[in-house]
Design a protein around this motif. Structure first.
Motif, mmCIF file in Angstrom:
data_model
loop_
_atom_site.group_PDB
_atom_site.id
_atom_site.type_symbol
_atom_site.label_atom_id
_atom_site.label_comp_id
_atom_site.label_asym_id
_atom_site.label_seq_id
_atom_site.Cartn_x
_atom_site.Cartn_y
_atom_site.Cartn_z
ATOM 1 N N LYS A 182 0.825 -1.207 0.000
ATOM 2 C CA LYS A 182 0.000 0.000 0.000
ATOM 3 C C LYS A 182 0.861 1.259 0.000
ATOM 4 C CE LYS A 182 -3.884 2.293 2.263
ATOM 5 N NZ LYS A 182 -3.297 3.639 2.119
ATOM 6 N N ALA A 183 1.918 1.258 0.824
ATOM 7 C CA ALA A 183 2.782 2.439 0.896
ATOM 8 C C ALA A 183 3.436 2.733 -0.443
ATOM 9 C CB ALA A 183 3.841 2.234 1.979
ATOM 10 N N GLU A 232 2.399 1.820 -3.445
ATOM 11 C CA GLU A 232 1.406 2.203 -4.452
ATOM 12 C C GLU A 232 0.835 3.594 -4.178
ATOM 13 O OE1 GLU A 232 -1.378 -1.022 -4.662
ATOM 14 O OE2 GLU A 232 0.001 -2.262 -5.861
ATOM 15 N N ASP A 233 0.711 3.950 -2.912
ATOM 16 C CA ASP A 233 0.271 5.315 -2.594
ATOM 17 C C ASP A 233 1.284 6.328 -3.109
ATOM 18 O OD1 ASP A 233 -1.997 4.380 -1.381
ATOM 19 O OD2 ASP A 233 -1.285 4.665 0.677
ATOM 20 N N GLY A 283 1.034 6.481 -6.911
ATOM 21 C CA GLY A 283 -0.266 6.847 -7.467
ATOM 22 C C GLY A 283 -0.996 5.695 -8.115
#
Length: 255
Positions: free
Chosen positions: A224-225, A227-228, A231
């Motif tokens: 998640k980190a 991909e955040d 973007g």
């Protein structure tokens, strides 16, 4: 989330780092498409002649595999060289070797053994552990070749995720990290492809390991980190990750 990620990674231990020699070597991934009914004859030629002639001309035999599901009659193997110049010299001398010419003539008396050859030139990533041998007397392992295609500009971020998180999480869940590669520059995919090899005890263990890895909260947080920050997904969707399960042939140095 990030606190849990940091604690989880601390538990996992030291990270993998490629040796200086490993970083500098050129690898060649070669895929032979055997003619119908000719795969066994091709394997026999490698076992009895080709591998020895490769060594004679300075090539390093690394690993030889066939896919578990081998409907296309493939032989997949890896060679290593000091550099591209050494590679080209070795193949030129190999192709001119009178013993090799004799072997080809005898083995192809009833037709060609290979219809097509695919070549890829690879360089180890900085975090590549390399191909570790199995324990003495251990049964053959199941290997997995995985190819990741990233979106534009996302390959460095993918490398960082593997270096900082993924490979240690693989280890935690019983997956053996082998070699991780980038494409040598100038080839299609050089800017957006990561290709790597894993080893598993067997198919059942592989399935269990992947299930546990994907459910690991440390992995969920790391994914998640990354991909955040990017973007979105680091790999192209829906087909940016491809996997092929391989089994080593009897003459493979890596098993």
């Amino acid at each position: 989330m990030f606190k849990a990620l940091a604690v989880g990674l601390a538990v996992l231990g030291m990270s993998f780092t490629a040796t200086a020699q490993e970083k500098q070597r050129l690898y060649e991934l070669r895929t032979y498409h055997a003619e119908p009914g000719k795969l066994d004859a091709l394997l026999t030629r490698f076992r009895d002649h080709t591998c020895k002639l490769f060594e004679k001309h300075g090539m390093t035999n690394v690993a030889y595999f066939v896919p578990v599901d081998n409907a296309d009659n493939l032989l997949v193997y890896l060679l290593a060289y000091p550099d591209k110049e050494a590679r080209d010299k070795a193949w030129k001398e190999f192709g001119s070797d009178e013993e090799w010419k004799k072997v080809v003539a005898e083995s192809e008396a009833n037709g060609k053994l290979v219809g097509k050859v695919d070549e890829l030139y690879l360089m180890p990533t900085e975090f590549s552990p390399g191909f570790a041998p199995a324990a003495a007397g251990a049964p053959d392992r199941l290997f997995e070749m995985r190819t990741y295609t990233t979106g534009p500009g996302n390959l460095p971020a993918l490398h960082q995720r593997f270096k900082n998180h993924t490979i240690e999480l693989f280890k935690k869940h019983g997956i053996t990290n082998m070699s991780y590669f980038r494409y040598l520059g100038g080839q299609p995919g050089a800017e957006n492809t990561l290709l790597y090899f894993l080893a598993h005890k067997d198919a059942e263990t592989a399935s269990s390991s992947w299930t546990n890895f994907r459910a690991d909260p440390v992995w969920v947080a790391a994914k998640k980190a990354s991909e955040d920050a990017a973007g979105g997904s680091l790999t192209v969707l829906p087909d940016g990750v491809k996997s092929v399960f391989l089994k080593p042939v009897d003459f493979s140095p890596v098993k």
